[in-house]
Design an enzyme around this catalytic site. Structure first.
Site, PDB file in Angstrom:
ATOM      1  CG  HIS A 157      -1.980  -0.935   1.262  1.00  0.00           C
ATOM      2  ND1 HIS A 157      -3.303  -0.749   0.930  1.00  0.00           N
ATOM      3  CD2 HIS A 157      -2.086  -2.424   1.266  1.00  0.00           C
ATOM      4  CE1 HIS A 157      -4.105  -1.536   0.903  1.00  0.00           C
ATOM      5  NE2 HIS A 157      -3.356  -2.787   1.095  1.00  0.00           N
ATOM      6  CG  ASP A 365      -0.048   9.310   0.980  1.00  0.00           C
ATOM      7  OD1 ASP A 365      -0.192   8.077   1.129  1.00  0.00           O
ATOM      8  OD2 ASP A 365      -0.850  10.225   1.336  1.00  0.00           O
TER       9      ASP A 365
HETATM   10  C1  GDG Z   1      -2.178   3.777   3.364  1.00  0.00           C
HETATM   11  C2  GDG Z   1      -0.988   4.411   2.255  1.00  0.00           C
HETATM   12  C3  GDG Z   1      -2.711   4.518   0.641  1.00  0.00           C
HETATM   13  C4  GDG Z   1      -8.374  10.202   7.874  1.00  0.00           C
HETATM   14  N1  GDG Z   1      -9.232  10.921   8.960  1.00  0.00           N
HETATM   15  C5  GDG Z   1     -10.230  10.406   9.205  1.00  0.00           C
HETATM   16  C6  GDG Z   1     -10.612   9.368   8.431  1.00  0.00           C
HETATM   17  N2  GDG Z   1      -9.504   9.375   7.422  1.00  0.00           N
HETATM   18  C7  GDG Z   1      -9.330   8.284   6.354  1.00  0.00           C
HETATM   19  C8  GDG Z   1      -9.513   9.095   5.186  1.00  0.00           C
HETATM   20  C9  GDG Z   1      -9.001   7.906   4.187  1.00  0.00           C
HETATM   21  C10 GDG Z   1      -8.015   6.967   5.295  1.00  0.00           C
HETATM   22  O1  GDG Z   1      -8.218   7.504   6.496  1.00  0.00           O
HETATM   23  C11 GDG Z   1      -6.692   7.541   4.867  1.00  0.00           C
HETATM   24  O2  GDG Z   1      -6.252   7.053   3.589  1.00  0.00           O
HETATM   25  P1  GDG Z   1      -4.830   7.620   2.914  1.00  0.00           P
HETATM   26  O3  GDG Z   1      -4.813   6.860   1.324  1.00  0.00           O
HETATM   27  O4  GDG Z   1      -4.853   9.035   2.865  1.00  0.00           O
HETATM   28  O5  GDG Z   1      -3.718   7.190   3.684  1.00  0.00           O
HETATM   29  P2  GDG Z   1      -3.095   5.893   4.765  1.00  0.00           P
HETATM   30  O6  GDG Z   1      -3.687   5.920   6.042  1.00  0.00           O
HETATM   31  O7  GDG Z   1      -1.630   6.512   4.984  1.00  0.00           O
HETATM   32  O8  GDG Z   1      -3.115   4.370   4.143  1.00  0.00           O
HETATM   33  C12 GDG Z   1      -1.893   5.124   1.374  1.00  0.00           C
HETATM   34  C13 GDG Z   1      -3.612   3.532   1.506  1.00  0.00           C
HETATM   35  O9  GDG Z   1      -2.944   2.674   2.498  1.00  0.00           O
HETATM   36  C14 GDG Z   1      -4.701   2.629   0.635  1.00  0.00           C
HETATM   37  O10 GDG Z   1      -3.700   1.791   0.037  1.00  0.00           O
HETATM   38  O11 GDG Z   1      -3.707   5.029  -0.217  1.00  0.00           O
HETATM   39  O12 GDG Z   1      -0.898   5.823   0.339  1.00  0.00           O
HETATM   40  O13 GDG Z   1      -0.141   5.332   3.147  1.00  0.00           O
HETATM   41  O14 GDG Z   1      -9.884   7.097   3.777  1.00  0.00           O
HETATM   42  O15 GDG Z   1     -10.954   9.395   4.678  1.00  0.00           O
HETATM   43  N3  GDG Z   1     -11.709   8.412   8.422  1.00  0.00           N
HETATM   44  C15 GDG Z   1     -12.251   8.904   9.649  1.00  0.00           C
HETATM   45  N4  GDG Z   1     -12.296  10.008  10.558  1.00  0.00           N
HETATM   46  C16 GDG Z   1     -11.259  10.660  10.328  1.00  0.00           C
HETATM   47  O16 GDG Z   1     -10.960  11.730  11.033  1.00  0.00           O
HETATM   48  N5  GDG Z   1     -13.758   8.128   9.614  1.00  0.00           N
END
Ligand code: GDG
Length: 468
Positions: A157, A365
């Site tokens: 990821h 990322d």
């Molecule tokens: C890894 C990789 C890759 C955030 N704040 C809240 C909340 N979130 C949710 C967002 C989003 C998720 O968390 C974060 O996803 P990301 O993709 O931005 O980042 P990582 O957590 O670092 O994930 C990344 C991912 O895996 C998938 O393969 O895209 O690059 O690092 O969905 O909305 N959700 C809630 N409350 C919050 O305050 N409910």
């Protein structure tokens, strides 16, 4: 029809911990597990004084979940150690934060062995096994040692780092060799596939064969890019929910003569929050005429609090937002608000919808799903503008965003000005291009492409036909 076994560090099926905490990835995996009568295996999130290997099995919303507890030293050395203090920073280009500690490596190997031994009795000969992320790179090797012959796939990821970074890891070759016990290794973008292949060619005398098959260590593995997406449909439905509407109204009332700029990220140094704040500060200084017309809200729920580098960011961000507000605030207005709270997904949907600008500027990322969620939540008739870091994997799929270098406060400042003054026609044109990708390459498409490639397409089509 083959069953599917999903292996990930944490197991988070819908309905397990409250529907609102579950993201698109968990939903998509759960849907696949229901279709394939599969099992989701991983760590329970709990520690015990001594590892017992005791499996806890339960059914959650039609998904069979199997978890195991770990010992405290496992947690320290494998999870907090090798995974989050070694691989996470290194793979996000933060060599300065990377801990090169042999006990972490030993703990990592031990836990992967323990997971494999615990999972082994559940595996049937035709099962497809799909292992997720950097916590579990040696899983296939450990399963093979136990005689597992099944097809095993791995999806990373996070980014795959450039060759020169990878070789700073003392045991880099052993780690990469372990990937050759998989049948399929998937990355988020073609760039990471290339970086992996370059490493293998340079360090292991590997050969890149046709169709991204890679030969090294006497074995051949299929590689490929499988960009993960969001559940765009689910997001659109969430925007229409009562809670989303309430959050939208609340923000709209709060920003009557202002435009909302939104950032949503786990509190993590890879997300570029300090650099983002500096870019916003530059914008405020450069644009006295636009200054009072904006409010920036950063949602940044704390994560990995027991790792010291994570505790430190919070302090630095507080100081920075204090400085920015101190310098620019007026009696009735603070330009920047940073909230370290977790919001429900439907609340986030309303927040995205209310924001005229989505500011997504990670320093590195793997993909970044927030960028895609922001696009999915927009009003097609009056969409906001996405500003996106060139170092997010999603920039590869979303070139119609305003692409910036997150290290440059000037670029962030200029992009903010451009976004805030962009004519409606251009906003619509850009959003349509973005949405077409977000909708087309969604999380279901990602899952099907990976499972299809893992099964060998013919078997997958057969299975899908049987299931429908
Ligand atoms: C890894 C990789 C890759 C955030 N704040 C809240 C909340 N979130 C949710 C967002 C989003 C998720 O968390 C974060 O996803 P990301 O993709 O931005 O980042 P990582 O957590 O670092 O994930 C990344 C991912 O895996 C998938 O393969 O895209 O690059 O690092 O969905 O909305 N959700 C809630 N409350 C919050 O305050 N409910």
């Amino acid at each position: 029809m083959s069953r599917l076994i999903v292996v990930s560090n944490r197991v988070n099926p819908p309905g397990g911990k409250g529907e609102e905490s579950v993201g698109g990835l968990a939903m998509a995996l759960a849907a696949a597990l229901r279709e394939y009568s599969g099992i989701w295996f991983g760590w329970s999130g709990r520690t015990t004084p001594m590892f017992t290997g005791q499996l806890a099995m339960r059914r959650v919303e039609g998904v069979t979940v199997a978890t195991v507890d770990l010992e405290q030293s496992d947690y320290d050395e494998y999870y907090n150690g090798y995974a989050n203090k070694t691989l996470w920073p290194l793979f996000h280009y933060r060599v300065d934060l990377t801990a090169y500690d042999r006990t972490f490596d030993e703990g990592y190997q031990r836990v992967n062995r323990r997971f494999a031994e615990t999972l082994r009795p559940l595996i049937e000969p035709d099962d497809l096994i799909w292992v997720h992320d950097y916590h579990l790179i040696p899983m296939a090797r450990e399963l093979r040692r136990l005689g597992v012959k099944n097809r095993i796939g791995f999806f990373l990821h996070i980014p795959w780092p450039a060759h020169q970074l990878m070789v700073t890891l003392p045991s880099h070759k052993a780690l990469v060799e372990a990937l050759f016990d998989y049948d399929l290794v998937g990355f988020q973008t073609p760039e990471y596939v290339t970086a992996f292949q370059e490493y293998v060619a340079a360090e292991a005398g590997g050969e890149i064969l046709a169709e991204d098959r890679v030969k090294a260590f006497g074995r051949t593995v299929q590689t490929g890019a499988f960009p993960i997406g969001v559940d765009a449909q689910d997001f659109a439905e969430m925007v229409a929910s009562e809670r989303a509407a309430k959050t939208y109204d609340r923000m709209a009332a709060h920003t009557v003569f202002r435009k909302l700029i939104i950032g949503v990220d786990r509190l993590d140094y890879s997300k570029g929050l300090e650099e983002r704040f500096l870019g916003f500060e530059r914008f405020l200084a450069d644009n006295p005429d636009l200054r009072r017309q904006v409010l920036m809200v950063q949602v940044a729920p704390v994560s990995r609090e027991s790792v010291s580098s994570y505790q430190e960011i919070r302090g630095r961000l507080d100081a920075l937002s204090g400085r920015i507000n101190g310098e620019h605030a007026d009696l009735d207005w603070n330009p920047l608000r940073c909230v370290n709270r977790n919001y429900r997904r439907d609340e986030l949907a309303g927040l995205y919808r209310a924001a005229k600008v989505g500011l997504v500027t990670p320093l590195r990322d793997g993909m970044n799903l927030v960028a895609k969620e922001y696009v999915a939540a927009q009003d097609p008739k009056d969409p906001g503008v996405l500003i996106l870091s060139r170092f997010a994997g999603s920039a590869n799929q979303l070139p119609a965003a305003l692409i910036v270098n997150p290290n440059s406060p000037e670029e962030i400042s200029e992009a903010l000005k451009r976004a805030l003054t962009m004519p409606l026609a251009e906003r619509i044109e850009r959003w349509r291009a973005l949405f077409s990708n977000v909708q087309g390459e969604d999380v279901g498409a990602w899952r099907d492409a990976f499972v299809g490639a893992l099964a060998g397409d013919d078997r997958f089509h057969e299975a899908s036909a049987l299931a429908s």
